[in-house]
Design an enzyme around this catalytic site. Structure first.
Site, PDB file in Angstrom:
ATOM      1  N   LYS A 192      18.483  52.142   0.635  1.00  0.00           N
ATOM      2  CA  LYS A 192      18.342  51.027  -0.295  1.00  0.00           C
ATOM      3  C   LYS A 192      16.840  50.848  -0.513  1.00  0.00           C
ATOM      4  O   LYS A 192      16.255  49.799  -0.239  1.00  0.00           O
ATOM      5  CB  LYS A 192      19.015  49.772   0.304  1.00  0.00           C
ATOM      6  N   ASP A 211      34.080  54.190   6.451  1.00  0.00           N
ATOM      7  CA  ASP A 211      35.377  53.514   6.275  1.00  0.00           C
ATOM      8  C   ASP A 211      35.874  53.700   4.841  1.00  0.00           C
ATOM      9  O   ASP A 211      37.057  53.943   4.600  1.00  0.00           O
ATOM     10  CB  ASP A 211      35.272  52.006   6.560  1.00  0.00           C
ATOM     11  N   ASP A 222      24.536  51.187  -2.743  1.00  0.00           N
ATOM     12  CA  ASP A 222      25.546  50.552  -3.604  1.00  0.00           C
ATOM     13  C   ASP A 222      26.093  51.561  -4.606  1.00  0.00           C
ATOM     14  O   ASP A 222      27.304  51.647  -4.842  1.00  0.00           O
ATOM     15  CB  ASP A 222      24.978  49.295  -4.301  1.00  0.00           C
ATOM     16  N   TYR A 243      21.813  47.799  14.210  1.00  0.00           N
ATOM     17  CA  TYR A 243      22.691  47.666  15.367  1.00  0.00           C
ATOM     18  C   TYR A 243      21.887  47.450  16.643  1.00  0.00           C
ATOM     19  O   TYR A 243      22.365  46.829  17.587  1.00  0.00           O
ATOM     20  CB  TYR A 243      23.541  48.931  15.553  1.00  0.00           C
ATOM     21  N   ASP A 300      28.301  53.304   8.710  1.00  0.00           N
ATOM     22  CA  ASP A 300      29.503  52.627   9.191  1.00  0.00           C
ATOM     23  C   ASP A 300      30.384  52.246   8.004  1.00  0.00           C
ATOM     24  O   ASP A 300      31.587  52.523   7.972  1.00  0.00           O
ATOM     25  CB  ASP A 300      29.098  51.370   9.980  1.00  0.00           C
TER      26      ASP A 300
HETATM   27  C1  IPM Z   1      32.729  52.459  14.177  1.00  0.00           C
HETATM   28  C2  IPM Z   1      33.083  51.037  14.529  1.00  0.00           C
HETATM   29  C3  IPM Z   1      32.006  50.485  15.447  1.00  0.00           C
HETATM   30  C4  IPM Z   1      30.693  50.527  14.698  1.00  0.00           C
HETATM   31  C5  IPM Z   1      32.280  49.079  15.984  1.00  0.00           C
HETATM   32  C6  IPM Z   1      33.617  48.968  16.657  1.00  0.00           C
HETATM   33  C7  IPM Z   1      31.179  48.613  16.908  1.00  0.00           C
HETATM   34  O1  IPM Z   1      33.217  50.280  13.368  1.00  0.00           O
HETATM   35  O2  IPM Z   1      32.613  53.290  15.110  1.00  0.00           O
HETATM   36  O3  IPM Z   1      32.585  52.754  12.997  1.00  0.00           O
HETATM   37  O4  IPM Z   1      30.387  49.616  13.932  1.00  0.00           O
HETATM   38  O5  IPM Z   1      29.952  51.480  14.909  1.00  0.00           O
HETATM   39 MG    MG Z   2      33.140  51.414  11.589  1.00  0.00          MG
END
Ligand code: IPM
Ligand code: MG
Length: 375
Positions: free
Chosen positions: A196, A256, A228, A149, A252
């Protein structure tokens, strides 16, 4: 006591989830006798429209003066075609880096009330659960201010090739590992380092540094997984995990994935911490432009983020626990936003509510609990 809080509503459903969260904070202030002082700050797409920058320098400066920052969400289709440095997401990255909050705590647990919203079968949930329950309770600790990032990004002269560099220093890895081990010490004493290392040199450094760190935490069980495999294990047997610690990008993605297992990303809160007590708190969901302005968002992720703020930045454990149990009480009572509703057409005794009504229900539960405690 006085506590200063920066509120950044942001874009899309951000303001709709921050309003109930700040109402909950006000109620906590009134019930427990704290003086929460707010300053509202601009960031994201709205800031871009109004000032020409996604993160105006005044916002970062003002945020640094506060004890904690509570953020709704940033971004939206309107700004999606802008170049990288103007995108609303830059505001998030700038706040994280500017506040030095290198460790992002993303708890993901399956609440019994939301069992029906979890897509996994009982046998899958039970598979590696220490007590054989159809449940899981894990914490992802994501490195937040380094890695790909924040590495160099670029394009070749003719634009036909691009690169993003994943780079980590030993110190960056060590400090986030310390956060993970400290968290594990208060939980089930297991840390899984995810990388990884079979392919990436930066991951091999993660592996080396974590093998060294593990020596200092002999009472904590350390394990290692490739990312993975971890992605697979999360949906094969999430009950095996306690604390997962990993890099910015892997964290990240895995957070999710884990969020879906809890029923909805709308439920999940996060705390981002640095060297001191100041933290940045945000629900992990985005700005959800498709439902923005319709009172359909789930404010519980934001409300639970406010609870994490009370706990980690202000040391108000009892207050944080009161907010969390108010959230559990409204779920027990059957209140559901559309994202966590069962799909059986209301036969289940649930009431489907919007963000405002959900926030109001949490307030009532908080006050009811306090009046019981006072009685
Ligand atoms: C998160 C989001 C952010 C990230 C984006 C919106 C930049 O996906 O906080 O998980 O990737 O960190
Ligand atoms: Mg995210």
């Amino acid at each position: 006591m006085r506590y200063s809080i920066a509120l950044i509503p942001g874009d899309g459903i951000g303001p709709e989830v921050l309003a109930p969260a700040s109402a909950v904070l006000n109620a906590v202030g009134a019930l427990f006798g704290h003086d929460f002082q707010y300053v509202e700050l601009l960031a994201g797409g709205r800031a871009l429209d109004e000032t020409g920058e996604p993160l105006p320098p005044e916002t970062l400066e003002a945020a640094k003066q506060c004890g904690a920052v509570l953020l709704g969400a940033v971004g939206g289709a309107k700004w999606d075609t802008l170049p990288g440095h103007l995108r609303p997401e830059r505001a998030l990255l700038g706040l994280r880096a500017g506040l030095g909050v290198f460790a992002n705590l993303r708890p993901a647990a399956l609440l019994p009330q939301l069992r029906a919203a979890c897509p996994l079968k009982d046998e899958v949930l039970r598979a590696a659960h220490p007590e054989g329950k159809a449940a899981f309770d894990l914490l992802i600790v994501r490195e937040l201010t380094g890695g790909i990032y924040f590495g160099e990004h670029g394009r070749s002269a003719d634009g036909s090739a691009a690169f993003d560099i994943e780079a980590y220093s030993k110190e960056e890895i060590e400090r986030v590992l310390r956060v993970a081990y400290r968290a594990a010490a208060l939980r089930r004493k297991k840390v899984c380092v995810v990388d990884k290392a079979n392919v990436l040199e930066s991951s091999r450094l993660w592996r080396e540094v974590s093998q060294e760190a593990a020596q200092a935490y002999q009472d904590i069980e350390t394990s290692y997984l490739y990312v993975d495999n971890c992605a697979m294990q999360l949906i094969r047997a999430p009950g095996q995990f306690d604390v997962i610690v990993t890099s910015n990008l892997f964290g990240d993605i895995l957070s999710d994935e884990a969020s879906v297992l809890t029923g909805s990303i709308g439920m999940l809160a996060s705390a981002s911490l640095g060297a001191g007590a100041r933290g940045l708190y945000e629900p992990i969901h985005g700005s959800a432009p498709d439902i923005a302005g319709k009172d359909r968002a789930n404010p519980l992720g934001a409300i639970l983020s406010a609870a994490l703020m009370l706990r980690y930045s202000f040391g108000l454990e009892q207050e944080a626990a009161a907010v969390e149990s108010a959230v559990h009480a409204v779920l027990d009572a059957g209140f559901r936003t559309q994202d966590i509703a069962r799909r059986d057409g209301g036969a289940s005794g649930e009431s489907i509510v919007g963000a405002q009504a959900m926030g109001a229900a949490v307030l009532r539960a908080l006050e009811a609990r306090a009046s019981r405690a006072g009685a």
